[in-house]
Scaffold this active site. Structure first.
Site, mmCIF file in Angstrom:
data_model
loop_
_atom_site.group_PDB
_atom_site.id
_atom_site.type_symbol
_atom_site.label_atom_id
_atom_site.label_comp_id
_atom_site.label_asym_id
_atom_site.label_seq_id
_atom_site.Cartn_x
_atom_site.Cartn_y
_atom_site.Cartn_z
ATOM 1 N N ASP A 18 41.732 39.988 -23.137
ATOM 2 C CA ASP A 18 42.387 41.268 -23.414
ATOM 3 C C ASP A 18 43.785 40.937 -23.916
ATOM 4 O O ASP A 18 44.649 40.501 -23.144
ATOM 5 C CB ASP A 18 42.449 42.113 -22.138
ATOM 6 C CG ASP A 18 43.279 43.375 -22.346
ATOM 7 O OD1 ASP A 18 43.712 43.650 -23.490
ATOM 8 O OD2 ASP A 18 43.510 44.090 -21.348
ATOM 9 N N ASN A 45 44.512 39.515 -35.365
ATOM 10 C CA ASN A 45 43.715 40.521 -36.071
ATOM 11 C C ASN A 45 43.351 41.733 -35.210
ATOM 12 O O ASN A 45 43.280 42.846 -35.725
ATOM 13 C CB ASN A 45 42.432 39.864 -36.603
ATOM 14 C CG ASN A 45 41.533 40.855 -37.307
ATOM 15 O OD1 ASN A 45 41.941 41.494 -38.273
ATOM 16 N ND2 ASN A 45 40.317 41.003 -36.814
ATOM 17 N N SER A 97 49.139 46.762 -41.741
ATOM 18 C CA SER A 97 48.434 47.896 -42.360
ATOM 19 C C SER A 97 49.380 48.551 -43.363
ATOM 20 O O SER A 97 50.601 48.536 -43.164
ATOM 21 C CB SER A 97 48.065 48.928 -41.299
ATOM 22 O OG SER A 97 47.644 50.140 -41.912
ATOM 23 N N TYR A 110 50.702 53.844 -34.360
ATOM 24 C CA TYR A 110 50.098 52.751 -35.147
ATOM 25 C C TYR A 110 51.037 52.291 -36.269
ATOM 26 O O TYR A 110 51.255 51.089 -36.466
ATOM 27 C CB TYR A 110 48.773 53.264 -35.706
ATOM 28 C CG TYR A 110 47.933 52.269 -36.467
ATOM 29 C CD1 TYR A 110 47.117 51.358 -35.793
ATOM 30 C CD2 TYR A 110 47.909 52.264 -37.853
ATOM 31 C CE1 TYR A 110 46.310 50.470 -36.500
ATOM 32 C CE2 TYR A 110 47.108 51.378 -38.560
ATOM 33 C CZ TYR A 110 46.312 50.479 -37.878
ATOM 34 O OH TYR A 110 45.511 49.609 -38.585
ATOM 35 N N ALA A 113 53.900 50.307 -34.855
ATOM 36 C CA ALA A 113 53.490 48.946 -34.464
ATOM 37 C C ALA A 113 53.339 48.068 -35.700
ATOM 38 O O ALA A 113 53.807 46.917 -35.726
ATOM 39 C CB ALA A 113 52.172 48.999 -33.693
ATOM 40 N N LYS A 114 52.710 48.607 -36.748
ATOM 41 C CA LYS A 114 52.458 47.794 -37.939
ATOM 42 C C LYS A 114 53.750 47.540 -38.731
ATOM 43 O O LYS A 114 53.894 46.494 -39.367
ATOM 44 C CB LYS A 114 51.397 48.462 -38.822
ATOM 45 C CG LYS A 114 50.018 48.590 -38.151
ATOM 46 C CD LYS A 114 49.425 47.232 -37.787
ATOM 47 C CE LYS A 114 47.963 47.331 -37.367
ATOM 48 N NZ LYS A 114 47.375 46.026 -37.010
ATOM 49 N N ILE A 143 39.501 49.756 -45.065
ATOM 50 C CA ILE A 143 38.474 48.710 -45.063
ATOM 51 C C ILE A 143 37.283 49.214 -44.247
ATOM 52 O O ILE A 143 37.471 49.858 -43.195
ATOM 53 C CB ILE A 143 39.021 47.404 -44.430
ATOM 54 C CG1 ILE A 143 40.369 46.996 -45.059
ATOM 55 C CG2 ILE A 143 37.994 46.283 -44.553
ATOM 56 C CD1 ILE A 143 40.351 46.684 -46.538
HETATM 57 N N1 LIG Z 1 39.712 48.980 -41.026
HETATM 58 C C1 LIG Z 1 40.786 49.361 -41.702
HETATM 59 O O1 LIG Z 1 40.726 50.216 -42.604
HETATM 60 C C2 LIG Z 1 42.117 48.740 -41.405
HETATM 61 C C3 LIG Z 1 43.198 49.108 -42.220
HETATM 62 C C4 LIG Z 1 44.442 48.542 -41.985
HETATM 63 C C5 LIG Z 1 44.598 47.615 -40.973
HETATM 64 N N2 LIG Z 1 43.537 47.280 -40.191
HETATM 65 C C6 LIG Z 1 43.785 46.301 -39.139
HETATM 66 O O2 LIG Z 1 42.823 45.280 -39.223
HETATM 67 C C7 LIG Z 1 42.609 44.716 -37.917
HETATM 68 C C8 LIG Z 1 41.123 44.688 -37.634
HETATM 69 O O3 LIG Z 1 40.675 46.035 -37.567
HETATM 70 P P1 LIG Z 1 39.159 46.471 -37.772
HETATM 71 O O4 LIG Z 1 39.119 47.453 -38.853
HETATM 72 O O5 LIG Z 1 38.281 45.271 -37.839
HETATM 73 O O6 LIG Z 1 38.972 47.257 -36.405
HETATM 74 P P2 LIG Z 1 37.727 47.301 -35.429
HETATM 75 O O7 LIG Z 1 38.004 48.451 -34.522
HETATM 76 O O8 LIG Z 1 36.465 47.280 -36.216
HETATM 77 O O9 LIG Z 1 37.865 45.936 -34.660
HETATM 78 C C9 LIG Z 1 38.991 45.683 -33.833
HETATM 79 C C10 LIG Z 1 38.671 44.536 -32.916
HETATM 80 O O10 LIG Z 1 39.774 44.372 -32.035
HETATM 81 C C11 LIG Z 1 39.259 44.133 -30.743
HETATM 82 N N3 LIG Z 1 40.232 44.575 -29.733
HETATM 83 C C12 LIG Z 1 40.762 45.815 -29.565
HETATM 84 N N4 LIG Z 1 41.577 45.834 -28.496
HETATM 85 C C13 LIG Z 1 41.561 44.583 -27.968
HETATM 86 C C14 LIG Z 1 42.186 43.987 -26.850
HETATM 87 N N5 LIG Z 1 43.009 44.681 -26.028
HETATM 88 N N6 LIG Z 1 41.939 42.679 -26.589
HETATM 89 C C15 LIG Z 1 41.105 41.968 -27.393
HETATM 90 N N7 LIG Z 1 40.478 42.475 -28.465
HETATM 91 C C16 LIG Z 1 40.697 43.774 -28.743
HETATM 92 C C17 LIG Z 1 37.984 44.953 -30.672
HETATM 93 O O11 LIG Z 1 37.136 44.452 -29.658
HETATM 94 C C18 LIG Z 1 37.412 44.759 -32.063
HETATM 95 O O12 LIG Z 1 36.627 43.587 -32.120
HETATM 96 C C19 LIG Z 1 43.418 45.588 -36.957
HETATM 97 O O13 LIG Z 1 44.653 44.954 -36.683
HETATM 98 C C20 LIG Z 1 43.641 46.863 -37.745
HETATM 99 O O14 LIG Z 1 44.782 47.554 -37.308
HETATM 100 C C21 LIG Z 1 42.300 47.816 -40.376
#
Ligand SMILES: NC(=O)c1ccc[n+]([C@@H]2O[C@H](COP(=O)([O-])OP(=O)(O)OC[C@H]3O[C@@H](n4cnc5c(N)ncnc54)[C@H](O)[C@@H]3O)[C@@H](O)[C@H]2O)c1
Length: 202
Positions: A18, A45, A97, A110, A113-114, A143
């Protein structure tokens, strides 16, 4: 994922943690260094969203997102810094992000944080650069992952028409950018924000 690594002749190990728990996260990184003797690349990530308009945002939802999306990156970078500096080599990649650059209604937590991640990464780039360690941010747009699944048809109807490349991004688009920043070829790139959003925020 581990299976894909083995299929290509590599070795992968997964360790659950975590990342909101700073002590557990520091220990995870210390264990990796003691088991493998070095740490070359750190990609922060994992992230969460707890969206809500400012007037309705609870302190708890704000703090949770800051803890998981921002503080964890500081903790992980801090734990990785010493072994990387000792080796005079390291690649740190923080996944931000476009929300952290442009802001986004409903994402005060969010986006904060970003945006913080950009300041953190630029600072780390300056502090660790003299020791051969680079630190950069990748700022994805929309994404296709579980995170955006909840947005449903809104993506197709409202978001895609605003993206110059007319498609939602794929995880492979982010993986390619990450792979570049993690490579030897990116050795003279640090303190940067690489936006991977199909041109949406330009
Ligand atoms: N998907 C998008 O459009 C998008 C856009 C901009 C930025 N992002 C960033 O990309 C990164 C990946 O996002 P994603 O789209 O794959 O999201 P997702 O929700 O599909 O996956 C996030 C992952 O983070 C893990 N996670 C969450 N809280 C956690 C914790 N406390 N400890 C350990 N693991 C934890 C989850 O288990 C999951 O595997 C993130 O930082 C997100 O902010 C995503």
């Amino acid at each position: 994922m581990i299976g894909e690594i083995s299929d290509q002749g590599g070795q992968g190990h997964a360790r659950p943690c975590d990342i909101g728990d700073g002590e557990a996260l520091s220990k995870l990184i210390e264990d990796v260094v003691s088991d493998h003797g070095r740490l070359d690349i750190l990609v922060n990530n994992a992230g969460i969203t707890r969206d809500g308009l400012l007037l309705r945002m609870s302190d708890e939802d704000f703090d949770d997102v800051i803890r998981v999306n921002l503080r964890s990156c500081m903790v992980a970078c801090r734990a990785a810094a010493r072994p990387m500096m000792r080796a005079k080599y390291g690649r740190i990649i923080n996944i931000g992000s476009v929300s952290g650059i442009t802001g986004n209604p409903g994402q005060a937590n969010y986006a904060t944080a970003k945006a913080g991640l950009i300041g953190l990464t630029k600072t780390i780039a300056k502090e660790l650069g003299p020791k051969g360690v680079t630190a950069n941010v990748i700022a994805p747009g929309f994404i296709q992952t579980d995170m955006t699944e909840v947005l449903g048809d809104m993506i197709k109807n409202e978001v895609v028409p605003r993206i110059p490349l007319r498609r939602i991004g794929q995880p492979e688009d982010i993986a390619a950018a990450t792979s570049y920043l993690a490579s030897e070829q990116a050795g003279y790139v640090t303190g940067q924000v690489l936006v991977v959003d199909g041109g949406m925020a330009s």
